[in-house]
Design a protein around this motif. Structure first.
Motif, mmCIF file in Angstrom:
data_model
loop_
_atom_site.group_PDB
_atom_site.id
_atom_site.type_symbol
_atom_site.label_atom_id
_atom_site.label_comp_id
_atom_site.label_asym_id
_atom_site.label_seq_id
_atom_site.Cartn_x
_atom_site.Cartn_y
_atom_site.Cartn_z
ATOM 1 N N GLY A 156 54.692 49.070 64.913
ATOM 2 C CA GLY A 156 54.516 50.722 64.890
ATOM 3 C C GLY A 156 55.006 51.868 66.206
ATOM 4 N N GLU A 157 56.580 51.746 66.115
ATOM 5 C CA GLU A 157 57.176 52.586 66.668
ATOM 6 C C GLU A 157 57.484 53.930 66.377
ATOM 7 O OE1 GLU A 157 61.914 53.411 66.323
ATOM 8 O OE2 GLU A 157 62.118 51.756 68.236
ATOM 9 N N ARG A 158 56.301 54.875 67.463
ATOM 10 C CA ARG A 158 56.792 56.058 67.123
ATOM 11 C C ARG A 158 57.675 56.733 66.315
ATOM 12 N NH1 ARG A 158 54.999 59.971 71.720
ATOM 13 N NH2 ARG A 158 53.596 57.762 72.295
ATOM 14 N N GLY A 159 57.572 57.777 65.723
ATOM 15 C CA GLY A 159 59.009 58.150 64.501
ATOM 16 C C GLY A 159 58.347 57.693 63.527
ATOM 17 N N ALA A 160 58.174 56.207 62.916
ATOM 18 C CA ALA A 160 58.693 55.481 61.971
ATOM 19 C C ALA A 160 57.681 55.879 60.727
ATOM 20 C CB ALA A 160 58.407 53.924 61.991
ATOM 21 N N THR A 161 57.485 55.891 59.713
ATOM 22 C CA THR A 161 56.630 55.775 58.794
ATOM 23 C C THR A 161 56.919 54.800 57.426
ATOM 24 O OG1 THR A 161 55.966 57.904 58.873
ATOM 25 C CG2 THR A 161 54.949 56.912 57.100
ATOM 26 N N VAL A 162 55.906 54.082 57.941
ATOM 27 C CA VAL A 162 56.636 52.284 56.975
ATOM 28 C C VAL A 162 54.930 52.173 56.228
ATOM 29 C CG1 VAL A 162 57.589 50.590 56.724
ATOM 30 C CG2 VAL A 162 58.302 52.063 58.271
ATOM 31 N N ARG A 163 55.196 52.068 54.693
ATOM 32 C CA ARG A 163 53.483 51.558 54.176
ATOM 33 C C ARG A 163 53.934 49.864 54.205
ATOM 34 N NH1 ARG A 163 52.731 56.049 49.026
ATOM 35 N NH2 ARG A 163 52.830 57.788 50.428
ATOM 36 N N ILE A 184 72.132 42.551 64.341
ATOM 37 C CA ILE A 184 70.940 42.000 65.791
ATOM 38 C C ILE A 184 70.270 43.530 65.824
ATOM 39 C CG2 ILE A 184 70.498 41.010 67.938
ATOM 40 C CD1 ILE A 184 70.933 38.847 65.804
ATOM 41 N N ASP A 185 71.307 44.553 66.691
ATOM 42 C CA ASP A 185 70.145 45.879 67.162
ATOM 43 C C ASP A 185 69.342 46.490 66.023
ATOM 44 O OD1 ASP A 185 69.470 47.943 69.152
ATOM 45 O OD2 ASP A 185 70.721 48.889 67.490
ATOM 46 N N LEU A 186 70.068 46.349 64.126
ATOM 47 C CA LEU A 186 69.006 47.026 63.537
ATOM 48 C C LEU A 186 67.889 45.795 63.502
ATOM 49 C CD1 LEU A 186 72.191 47.509 60.781
ATOM 50 C CD2 LEU A 186 70.003 49.363 62.233
ATOM 51 N N ARG A 187 67.656 44.781 62.768
ATOM 52 C CA ARG A 187 66.448 44.000 63.319
ATOM 53 C C ARG A 187 65.946 44.091 64.071
ATOM 54 N NH1 ARG A 187 71.524 40.014 61.655
ATOM 55 N NH2 ARG A 187 70.861 39.698 59.079
ATOM 56 N N ARG A 188 66.297 44.633 65.244
ATOM 57 C CA ARG A 188 65.507 44.853 66.177
ATOM 58 C C ARG A 188 64.675 45.782 65.922
ATOM 59 N NH1 ARG A 188 65.479 47.869 70.459
ATOM 60 N NH2 ARG A 188 67.257 48.383 70.585
ATOM 61 N N SER A 189 65.468 46.745 65.864
ATOM 62 C CA SER A 189 64.576 48.001 65.604
ATOM 63 C C SER A 189 63.496 48.217 64.366
ATOM 64 C CB SER A 189 65.609 49.105 65.305
ATOM 65 O OG SER A 189 66.989 49.280 66.618
ATOM 66 N N SER A 190 64.126 47.691 63.524
ATOM 67 C CA SER A 190 63.370 47.791 62.284
ATOM 68 C C SER A 190 62.148 46.951 62.679
ATOM 69 C CB SER A 190 63.424 46.508 60.917
ATOM 70 O OG SER A 190 64.294 45.621 61.359
ATOM 71 N N TYR A 228 63.171 46.907 55.040
ATOM 72 C CA TYR A 228 63.789 47.902 54.044
ATOM 73 C C TYR A 228 62.913 49.404 53.974
ATOM 74 C CZ TYR A 228 63.309 50.379 49.135
ATOM 75 O OH TYR A 228 63.516 51.002 48.005
ATOM 76 N N GLY A 229 61.443 49.383 54.490
ATOM 77 C CA GLY A 229 60.658 50.215 54.527
ATOM 78 C C GLY A 229 60.871 51.152 55.861
ATOM 79 N N TRP A 230 61.141 50.800 56.630
ATOM 80 C CA TRP A 230 61.880 51.816 58.035
ATOM 81 C C TRP A 230 63.401 52.014 58.232
ATOM 82 C CZ3 TRP A 230 66.301 50.021 61.225
ATOM 83 C CH2 TRP A 230 67.050 50.306 61.779
ATOM 84 N N TRP A 231 64.153 50.961 57.284
ATOM 85 C CA TRP A 231 65.423 51.746 57.082
ATOM 86 C C TRP A 231 65.424 52.917 56.367
ATOM 87 C CZ3 TRP A 231 68.227 52.323 52.603
ATOM 88 C CH2 TRP A 231 69.601 52.975 52.425
ATOM 89 N N MET A 232 64.630 52.783 55.156
ATOM 90 C CA MET A 232 64.454 53.766 54.752
ATOM 91 C C MET A 232 63.455 55.648 55.086
ATOM 92 S SD MET A 232 63.097 53.853 50.179
ATOM 93 C CE MET A 232 61.457 53.999 50.764
ATOM 94 N N ARG A 239 52.249 44.589 56.847
ATOM 95 C CA ARG A 239 51.893 43.250 57.252
ATOM 96 C C ARG A 239 53.222 42.350 55.905
ATOM 97 N NH1 ARG A 239 45.006 43.194 57.715
ATOM 98 N NH2 ARG A 239 45.752 44.243 59.947
ATOM 99 N N LEU A 240 52.769 43.189 54.907
ATOM 100 C CA LEU A 240 53.769 42.575 53.705
ATOM 101 C C LEU A 240 55.610 42.202 54.374
ATOM 102 C CD1 LEU A 240 54.264 40.744 51.421
ATOM 103 C CD2 LEU A 240 54.928 43.246 50.035
ATOM 104 N N GLU A 241 56.237 43.364 54.772
ATOM 105 C CA GLU A 241 57.578 43.558 55.473
ATOM 106 C C GLU A 241 56.877 42.362 56.310
ATOM 107 O OE1 GLU A 241 59.488 46.211 55.562
ATOM 108 O OE2 GLU A 241 59.016 47.406 53.439
ATOM 109 N N LEU A 242 56.420 42.688 57.696
ATOM 110 C CA LEU A 242 56.526 41.483 58.619
ATOM 111 C C LEU A 242 56.799 40.139 57.842
ATOM 112 C CD1 LEU A 242 54.501 43.178 61.399
ATOM 113 C CD2 LEU A 242 57.091 42.583 61.124
ATOM 114 N N GLY A 243 56.003 39.867 57.154
ATOM 115 C CA GLY A 243 55.778 38.769 56.304
ATOM 116 C C GLY A 243 56.695 37.575 56.088
ATOM 117 N N LEU A 244 57.588 38.811 55.332
ATOM 118 C CA LEU A 244 59.287 38.559 54.778
ATOM 119 C C LEU A 244 59.832 38.657 55.350
ATOM 120 C CD1 LEU A 244 59.008 41.399 51.810
ATOM 121 C CD2 LEU A 244 58.731 38.888 51.608
ATOM 122 N N LEU A 245 60.110 39.388 56.759
ATOM 123 C CA LEU A 245 61.428 39.297 57.497
ATOM 124 C C LEU A 245 60.952 37.922 58.441
ATOM 125 C CD1 LEU A 245 61.205 42.903 59.685
ATOM 126 C CD2 LEU A 245 62.549 41.917 57.868
#
Length: 349
Positions: free
Chosen positions: A187-194, A175-181, A113-117, A197-203
């Motif tokens: 830590g992909e350059r250009g992405a600002t997500v708070r 699948i590609d959107l999940r990979r990108s997220s 959600y954070g990456w997509w937003m 760790r929580l988001e990765l755990g939920l994924l």
């Protein structure tokens, strides 16, 4: 007025957008619609629950492929709810929106959600603007001749035939959107997500639960078939929601005021008397893309009522307002893909 990203989109006083905004506000179209969202959440939740029940009860049956198709639609509807939550159409509170968005996006459909937003905020700020809108960045698809001639390797071959390959490529979109997220959260350059760790755990929880359910209920071959149908149709559904709204529209390079930047880069998709309501449900209201881009925090249920107000105002000030049927919208989108890839086929751009 603020967008879901927290950035103010309030225009200078006296601008065209300010005049339109007053008309929209005076008509009550920015008012919250809590009842609408309660019903919508309940209906989507019930549909997802019925799909899950059918999945468990059917067990080892070829009918599971129909369940997979229904699950693809369910995932799409959950994604649309997450979209409205992100735009602050549902909750005033940022905390409530973030919690709900992560439950719907990360845990519900396995997409950050954070990456997509972060990505979607940049799209809304500069729609169809090459170099600023991530949705028109070069990749498996290119949107300008300059992007096409810069392509190399396998990507160049895909770009050359991208109009023909567009729908097959959409099967990989989920699948590609999940990979990108995941890359964005890592830590992909250009992405600002708070809360990475929580988001990765939920994924991770989503992926583990999803795959466990598949291989506990179904034999391996059918589990793989279910996965392919479910994820492939989910990608096609997502593409069918978002691609008709901007692809094939203007790609401005210079500076434009807010109203013109949003209107000339978007198209509305209209149905007939019998199909317009169904189209609205299927696309989560995003068939009224012009109104959505002008007023991103407007509840989805109000977009149809805003359309005549916006269309009349655009006619008054001489701004092109483009809407067409679904088939025509796809023809225009595919036309841009053919035009952009023409240099790779030795044709005129």
């Amino acid at each position: 007025m603020t967008t879901f990203s927290g950035m103010s989109d309030a225009p200078p006083r006296g601008s065209d957008y300010a005049h339109l905004s007053r008309r929209i506000t005076d008509a009550g179209l920015m008012d919250r619609r809590p009842g609408y969202y309660v019903v919508r959440f309940l209906l989507v939740g019930a549909a997802v629950a019925l799909t899950a029940t059918a999945f468990v009860l059917l067990g080892d049956s070829p009918w599971q492929l129909l369940v997979a198709a229904a699950a693809a639609v369910g995932y799409g509807q959950v994604a649309l709810l997450a979209h409205d939550v992100a735009h602050r159409q549902v909750f005033r509170s940022r905390v409530a929106a973030t919690v709900t968005g992560r439950l719907l996006g990360n845990l519900g459909i396995g997409m950050s959600y954070g990456w997509w937003m972060d990505k979607h905020t940049r799209h809304h700020a500069n729609p169809n603007h090459e170099g600023l809108d991530p949705d028109v960045a070069a990749g498996a698809l290119v949107w300008t001749g300059e992007q096409a001639v810069a392509a190399r390797g396998v990507t160049r071959f895909v770009n050359r035939h991208q109009a023909l390959l567009f729908f097959p490529l959409l099967t990989l979109a989920g699948i590609d959107l999940r990979r990108s997220s995941v890359r964005g959260l890592l830590g992909e350059r250009g992405a600002t997500v708070r809360g990475r760790r929580l988001e990765l755990g939920l994924l991770a929880a989503h992926a583990a639960g999803y795959l466990a359910a598949l291989f506990m209920v179904l034999p391996p071959g059918l589990a793989i078939a279910f996965f392919v149908v479910h994820q492939g149709l989910f990608g096609v559904y997502l593409g069918s929601i978002f691609a008709p709204n901007h692809k094939g529209m203007a790609m401005p390079q210079g500076r434009l005021d807010f109203l013109r930047k949003q209107v000339i880069t978007a198209r509305n998709v209209r149905g007939g008397r019998l199909t317009d309501g169904l189209l609205h449900v299927a696309m989560g209201g995003l068939n009224h893309q012009i109104e959505h881009h002008l007023f991103p925090s407007m509840p989805t249920a109000n977009l149809r009522r805003a359309r005549p107000v916006v269309r009349e105002f655009c006619a008054e000030i001489g701004v092109p307002y483009h809407e067409t049927g679904l088939v025509r919208s796809w023809a225009e989108a595919l036309g841009q893909l053919r035009h952009a890839s023409a240099p790779l086929r030795g044709e005129g751009g």
